[in-house]
Design an enzyme around this catalytic site. Structure first.
Site, PDB file in Angstrom:
ATOM      1  N   GLU A 155       0.699  -1.231   0.085  1.00 41.26           N
ATOM      2  CA  GLU A 155       0.197   0.046   0.183  1.00 41.26           C
ATOM      3  C   GLU A 155       0.799   1.248   0.068  1.00 41.26           C
ATOM      4  O   GLU A 155       0.662   2.171   0.993  1.00 41.26           O
ATOM      5  CB  GLU A 155      -1.000  -0.160   1.079  1.00 41.26           C
ATOM      6  CG  GLU A 155      -1.582  -1.170   1.236  1.00 41.26           C
ATOM      7  CD  GLU A 155      -2.668  -1.483   2.508  1.00 41.26           C
ATOM      8  OE1 GLU A 155      -2.944  -0.444   3.278  1.00 41.26           O
ATOM      9  OE2 GLU A 155      -3.333  -2.343   2.421  1.00 41.26           O
ATOM     10  N   GLU A 271      -6.633 -10.442  -1.076  1.00 30.54           N
ATOM     11  CA  GLU A 271      -7.333 -10.293   0.161  1.00 30.54           C
ATOM     12  C   GLU A 271      -8.723 -10.045  -0.007  1.00 30.54           C
ATOM     13  O   GLU A 271      -9.385  -9.269   0.499  1.00 30.54           O
ATOM     14  CB  GLU A 271      -6.761  -8.925   0.943  1.00 30.54           C
ATOM     15  CG  GLU A 271      -5.175  -8.760   1.117  1.00 30.54           C
ATOM     16  CD  GLU A 271      -4.865  -7.683   1.740  1.00 30.54           C
ATOM     17  OE1 GLU A 271      -5.660  -6.991   2.610  1.00 30.54           O
ATOM     18  OE2 GLU A 271      -3.650  -7.463   1.958  1.00 30.54           O
TER      19      GLU A 271
HETATM   20  O1  G3I Z   1      -3.882  -9.054  19.318  1.00 31.81           O
HETATM   21  C1  G3I Z   1      -4.240  -7.822  19.746  1.00 31.81           C
HETATM   22  C2  G3I Z   1      -4.959  -8.318  21.233  1.00 31.81           C
HETATM   23  O2  G3I Z   1      -4.121  -8.605  22.026  1.00 31.81           O
HETATM   24  C3  G3I Z   1      -5.736  -6.839  21.698  1.00 31.81           C
HETATM   25  O3  G3I Z   1      -6.415  -7.107  22.890  1.00 31.81           O
HETATM   26  C4  G3I Z   1      -6.699  -6.344  20.586  1.00 31.81           C
HETATM   27  C5  G3I Z   1      -7.279  -4.878  21.146  1.00 31.81           C
HETATM   28  O4  G3I Z   1      -6.253  -4.046  20.998  1.00 31.81           O
HETATM   29  O5  G3I Z   1      -5.694  -5.883  19.430  1.00 31.81           O
HETATM   30  C6  G3I Z   1      -5.258  -7.104  18.809  1.00 31.81           C
HETATM   31  O6  G3I Z   1      -4.747  -6.788  17.727  1.00 31.81           O
HETATM   32  C7  G3I Z   1      -5.339  -6.402  16.395  1.00 31.81           C
HETATM   33  C8  G3I Z   1      -4.923  -7.155  15.513  1.00 31.81           C
HETATM   34  O7  G3I Z   1      -5.522  -6.971  14.180  1.00 31.81           O
HETATM   35  C9  G3I Z   1      -5.097  -9.044  15.664  1.00 31.81           C
HETATM   36  O8  G3I Z   1      -6.743  -8.977  15.762  1.00 31.81           O
HETATM   37  C10 G3I Z   1      -5.057  -4.944  16.060  1.00 31.81           C
HETATM   38  O9  G3I Z   1      -5.672  -4.073  17.369  1.00 31.81           O
HETATM   39  C11 G3I Z   1      -5.688  -4.525  14.907  1.00 31.81           C
HETATM   40  O10 G3I Z   1      -5.227  -3.246  14.515  1.00 31.81           O
HETATM   41  C12 G3I Z   1      -5.284  -5.649  13.850  1.00 31.81           C
HETATM   42  O11 G3I Z   1      -6.034  -5.350  12.701  1.00 31.81           O
HETATM   43  C13 G3I Z   1      -5.537  -5.936  11.488  1.00 31.81           C
HETATM   44  C14 G3I Z   1      -5.219  -4.790  10.494  1.00 31.81           C
HETATM   45  O12 G3I Z   1      -4.574  -5.409   9.230  1.00 31.81           O
HETATM   46  C15 G3I Z   1      -3.716  -4.018  11.013  1.00 31.81           C
HETATM   47  O13 G3I Z   1      -3.726  -2.873  10.076  1.00 31.81           O
HETATM   48  C16 G3I Z   1      -6.489  -7.023  10.899  1.00 31.81           C
HETATM   49  O14 G3I Z   1      -6.925  -7.998  11.627  1.00 31.81           O
HETATM   50  C17 G3I Z   1      -6.181  -7.485   9.425  1.00 31.81           C
HETATM   51  O15 G3I Z   1      -7.263  -7.906   8.864  1.00 31.81           O
HETATM   52  C18 G3I Z   1      -5.915  -5.978   8.561  1.00 31.81           C
HETATM   53  O16 G3I Z   1      -5.365  -6.556   7.510  1.00 31.81           O
HETATM   54  C19 G3I Z   1      -5.063  -5.513   6.330  1.00 31.81           C
HETATM   55  C20 G3I Z   1      -3.741  -6.095   5.631  1.00 31.81           C
HETATM   56  O17 G3I Z   1      -2.780  -6.627   6.388  1.00 31.81           O
HETATM   57  C21 G3I Z   1      -3.529  -5.180   4.355  1.00 31.81           C
HETATM   58  N1  G3I Z   1      -4.357  -4.834   3.513  1.00 31.81           N
HETATM   59  C22 G3I Z   1      -5.848  -4.280   4.392  1.00 31.81           C
HETATM   60  C23 G3I Z   1      -6.061  -5.204   5.461  1.00 31.81           C
HETATM   61  C24 G3I Z   1      -7.416  -4.766   6.180  1.00 31.81           C
HETATM   62  O18 G3I Z   1      -7.108  -3.802   6.819  1.00 31.81           O
END
Ligand code: G3I
Length: 360
Positions: A155, A271
């Protein structure tokens, strides 16, 4: 034992319950076998929690020929502190893929999101080159020879930011300029010459002015990288789609994929999911429109021989990132993926399968 029966027996034994209803009917060929007959890898993104669920892993092993870790190979997960790497979850993902002869994608080595706090607090024009190279060399070399393809840079293009060359004003652009992409790709190529190196981005699919601008900016970037002799093998087209009443057309995507073929690059739909928050609450109507959009996109994309892999961003509605990031107004859980929360295949599953079967 026939392979599927073996999986059913083993997952039932593991689950300690009646055979889970996750597996599609005995008579139906799994996605991975349908896809293999059409020169395609098919799979999904997976979380560490899902790898702990026997009924889920049985389904992945039965249906998928390629997997990517949703979050466990990103910078915040693998290098949480400047002098500490953490690979337990990335190792578990790679071991699962290897154990089931499933190809593994690495996601991702260089992004402006999901970085550990120390990185942006530490990076300067003087040390960013070393920080980026050390991270990539350490992570990529660990899995040398075992990764199908790496999302090396994720990105990097956002025309709305109106920066030079439409680049996202990330910590990498600020410290290294546009050269950061070449630095990242070259470091990855040196650490694993066998991995297919991918530039991954979103909003490249639909016939809108914004997405046409983005396609043009991404193509311009790919051509600049090629001109510099940067090792680059594929484009990741994330395919995060939004369902609404208008299925839409795909002229821009078809033109983009023809340009990708001219650049002698592979294309992966990396994705794929369908955000249904604009759809009415009725579940059968939502599932029908979501499945229709999967079918429309794939019928168009799979006409292009450069498309070599299709991955959804999650396999079951239960784990979709969309509920946290783009919830529905009616608070109902989103239904964006091939399987429902109880691992039953949905119309979207059959759309994906039928579109792969129909591939020329
Ligand atoms: O693991 C922690 C947990 O311990 C904590 O309690 C919770 C609340 O803060 O957060 C958890 O981490 C989260 C993680 O996903 C695992 O669930 C993060 O906050 C959260 O920001 C993270 O989001 C991920 C995101 O990328 C990060 O920017 C999404 O799951 C994931 O699906 C998303 O994937 C992205 C691709 O990498 C790139 N393209 C877009 C796509 C969707 O945004």
């Amino acid at each position: 034992l026939h392979r599927r029966s073996f999986i059913q027996l083993s997952s039932a034994a593991l689950a300690g319950a009646a055979c889970p209803r996750a597996l599609i009917a005995e008579s139906e060929t799994p996605l991975r076998e349908v896809a293999a007959q059409k020169r395609l890898l098919v799979g999904t993104a997976v979380s560490n929690a899902q790898l702990q669920r026997p009924e889920f892993t049985a389904l992945l092993a039965e249906q998928c020929s390629i997997l990517v870790s949703e979050n466990d190979m990103k910078w915040r997960a693998t290098q949480p502190e400047k002098d500490r790497f953490e690979f337990a979850r990335a190792d578990a993902f790679m071991e699962f893929a290897d154990a089931h002869q499933i190809s593994a994608r690495g996601h991702n080595l260089c992004w402006h999101e999901y970085n550990p706090d120390w990185l942006e607090a530490t990076a300067t024009k003087e040390n960013a080159d070393a920080l980026l190279k050390t991270h990539i060399q350490t992570v990529v070399a660990r899995y040398r020879g075992r990764v199908h393809s790496w999302d090396v840079v994720n990105e990097a293009i956002k025309p709305a930011d109106k920066n030079h060359h439409d680049m996202v004003n990330s910590v990498w652009l600020k410290t290294l300029g546009e050269d950061y992409l070449a630095i990242a790709f070259r470091a990855a190529a040196e650490a694993d010459p066998g991995a297919l190196l991918t530039y991954n981005d979103y909003d490249l699919e639909r016939d809108t002015n914004e997405q046409e601008k983005k396609r043009e900016a991404v193509l311009a970037l790919l051509r600049r990288l090629r001109k510099k002799g940067v090792p680059l093998h594929a484009i990741g087209i994330q395919s995060h789609l939004h369902a609404n009443s208008n299925p839409g057309t795909w002229n821009g995507l078809n033109k983009f994929l023809r340009e990708i073929e001219r650049l002698n690059l592979q294309a992966y739909l990396t994705e794929l999911d369908v955000d249904d928050r604009e759809l009415p609450s009725d579940i059968s109507e939502r599932d029908r429109l979501v499945a229709e959009l999967y079918r429309n996109l794939l019928d168009n994309a799979l006409r292009h021989n450069c498309v070599k892999a299709v991955l959804t961003w999650g396999f079951s509605d239960r784990g979709t990132w969309l509920n946290g990031f783009h919830p529905r107004k009616d608070q109902a859980p989103q239904r964006p993926l091939p399987y429902d929360a109880d691992l039953h295949p949905k119309p979207a599953f059959y759309s994906i399968r039928d579109s792969i079967v129909a591939r020329p």
